[in-house]
Design a protein around this motif. Structure first.
Motif, PDB file in Angstrom:
ATOM      1  N   GLY A  55      11.837 102.110  69.746  1.00 49.75           N
ATOM      2  CA  GLY A  55      12.005 103.457  69.065  1.00 49.75           C
ATOM      3  C   GLY A  55      13.152 104.284  69.491  1.00 49.75           C
ATOM      4  O   GLY A  55      13.825 104.032  70.505  1.00 49.75           O
ATOM      5  N   GLY A  56      13.167 105.357  68.977  1.00 47.56           N
ATOM      6  CA  GLY A  56      14.158 106.293  69.379  1.00 47.56           C
ATOM      7  C   GLY A  56      13.865 107.572  68.669  1.00 47.56           C
ATOM      8  O   GLY A  56      13.192 107.662  67.514  1.00 47.56           O
ATOM      9  N   GLU A  57      14.434 108.766  69.244  1.00 48.47           N
ATOM     10  CA  GLU A  57      14.313 110.088  68.597  1.00 48.47           C
ATOM     11  C   GLU A  57      15.508 110.960  68.772  1.00 48.47           C
ATOM     12  O   GLU A  57      16.198 110.963  70.164  1.00 48.47           O
ATOM     13  CB  GLU A  57      13.010 110.778  69.072  1.00 48.47           C
ATOM     14  CG  GLU A  57      11.742 110.324  68.474  1.00 48.47           C
ATOM     15  CD  GLU A  57      11.433 110.135  67.140  1.00 48.47           C
ATOM     16  OE1 GLU A  57      12.099 111.264  66.372  1.00 48.47           O
ATOM     17  OE2 GLU A  57      10.736 109.326  66.726  1.00 48.47           O
ATOM     18  N   ALA A  58      15.901 111.692  67.766  1.00 48.12           N
ATOM     19  CA  ALA A  58      17.226 112.754  68.306  1.00 48.12           C
ATOM     20  C   ALA A  58      16.169 113.939  68.549  1.00 48.12           C
ATOM     21  O   ALA A  58      14.918 114.101  68.090  1.00 48.12           O
ATOM     22  CB  ALA A  58      17.582 113.160  66.847  1.00 48.12           C
ATOM     23  N   LEU A  59      16.772 114.587  69.546  1.00 46.18           N
ATOM     24  CA  LEU A  59      15.969 115.784  70.205  1.00 46.18           C
ATOM     25  C   LEU A  59      16.736 117.329  69.585  1.00 46.18           C
ATOM     26  O   LEU A  59      17.812 117.229  68.794  1.00 46.18           O
ATOM     27  CB  LEU A  59      16.096 115.853  71.729  1.00 46.18           C
ATOM     28  CG  LEU A  59      15.575 114.469  72.383  1.00 46.18           C
ATOM     29  CD1 LEU A  59      15.800 114.846  73.832  1.00 46.18           C
ATOM     30  CD2 LEU A  59      13.962 114.562  71.879  1.00 46.18           C
ATOM     31  N   GLY A  60      15.672 118.034  69.389  1.00 42.18           N
ATOM     32  CA  GLY A  60      16.033 119.569  68.943  1.00 42.18           C
ATOM     33  C   GLY A  60      17.227 120.412  69.825  1.00 42.18           C
ATOM     34  O   GLY A  60      17.631 119.520  70.852  1.00 42.18           O
ATOM     35  N   ALA A  61      17.525 121.322  69.446  1.00 40.32           N
ATOM     36  CA  ALA A  61      18.417 122.042  70.148  1.00 40.32           C
ATOM     37  C   ALA A  61      18.322 122.496  71.556  1.00 40.32           C
ATOM     38  O   ALA A  61      17.176 122.721  71.710  1.00 40.32           O
ATOM     39  CB  ALA A  61      18.972 123.444  69.369  1.00 40.32           C
ATOM     40  N   PRO A  62      19.293 122.292  72.513  1.00 36.36           N
ATOM     41  CA  PRO A  62      18.888 122.521  73.867  1.00 36.36           C
ATOM     42  C   PRO A  62      18.099 123.904  74.053  1.00 36.36           C
ATOM     43  O   PRO A  62      17.234 124.088  74.983  1.00 36.36           O
ATOM     44  CB  PRO A  62      19.802 122.340  74.520  1.00 36.36           C
ATOM     45  CG  PRO A  62      20.917 121.616  73.600  1.00 36.36           C
ATOM     46  CD  PRO A  62      20.388 121.789  72.432  1.00 36.36           C
ATOM     47  N   GLU A  63      18.531 124.747  73.390  1.00 37.31           N
ATOM     48  CA  GLU A  63      18.152 126.287  73.476  1.00 37.31           C
ATOM     49  C   GLU A  63      16.654 126.497  73.051  1.00 37.31           C
ATOM     50  O   GLU A  63      15.857 127.339  73.314  1.00 37.31           O
ATOM     51  CB  GLU A  63      18.853 127.358  73.265  1.00 37.31           C
ATOM     52  CG  GLU A  63      19.362 127.380  71.525  1.00 37.31           C
ATOM     53  CD  GLU A  63      20.259 126.293  70.980  1.00 37.31           C
ATOM     54  OE1 GLU A  63      20.486 126.124  69.718  1.00 37.31           O
ATOM     55  OE2 GLU A  63      20.892 125.692  71.838  1.00 37.31           O
ATOM     56  N   SER A  64      16.088 125.302  72.367  1.00 35.95           N
ATOM     57  CA  SER A  64      14.644 125.482  71.955  1.00 35.95           C
ATOM     58  C   SER A  64      13.820 124.754  72.965  1.00 35.95           C
ATOM     59  O   SER A  64      12.648 124.885  72.822  1.00 35.95           O
ATOM     60  CB  SER A  64      14.608 124.723  70.526  1.00 35.95           C
ATOM     61  OG  SER A  64      14.556 123.393  70.829  1.00 35.95           O
ATOM     62  N   SER A  65      14.344 124.329  74.119  1.00 34.99           N
ATOM     63  CA  SER A  65      13.443 123.764  75.101  1.00 34.99           C
ATOM     64  C   SER A  65      12.780 124.715  75.961  1.00 34.99           C
ATOM     65  O   SER A  65      13.432 125.976  76.104  1.00 34.99           O
ATOM     66  CB  SER A  65      14.256 122.544  76.024  1.00 34.99           C
ATOM     67  OG  SER A  65      15.158 123.141  76.574  1.00 34.99           O
TER      68      SER A  65
END
Length: 130
Positions: A55-65
């Motif tokens: 599996g794998g995933e792209a992650l959201g914008a860093p500032e949303s963490s």
């Protein structure tokens, strides 16, 4: 043996796929970019066929963490990521392979212009990485 391939990147502005936002890709001739994209899609297909890609995933914008740290006996929440970070975790892939050599062979193919790829063994329950 399971490994995580971590894709670090620094596109400004942030977005996926990260090559659309990296100058190293934006300055590339269209034919070269199309070839790299096709090679990557072929790689993913081959890994899936062999059962190596879990599996794998792209992650959201860093500032949303959001960061959670333990402080004074309770979780302390803050916006993330660390403000001094120049590279951010853009996404990950989980692979299951027969050897570290095979994991390294695969990870090397994930490294593209303007990106850093980290290969790290996944830990099994109980703390052993084997």
């Amino acid at each position: 043996m399971k490994y995580v391939i971590l894709i670090h990147s620094n596109p400004q502005p942030w977005g996926h796929p990260t090559p659309d936002y990296l100058p190293e890709y934006q300055n590339m001739p269209k034919e070269q970019l199309e070839r790299l994209n096709a090679e990557f899609e072929t790689l993913l297909g081959e890994l899936q066929e062999k059962g190596e890609l879990l599996g794998g995933e792209a992650l959201g914008a860093p500032e949303s963490s959001r960061l959670y740290r333990w402080s004074d006996g309770k979780p302390l929440v803050s916006d993330g990521p660390y403000s001094e970070a120049k590279e951010h975790l853009a996404g990950f892939f989980l692979i299951d392979v027969d050897s570290q050599a095979r994991a390294e062979e695969i990870a090397a193919q994930f490294a593209g212009p303007g990106e850093t790829v980290e290969l790290r063994p996944a830990m099994w329950p109980g703390g052993s990485d084997q």
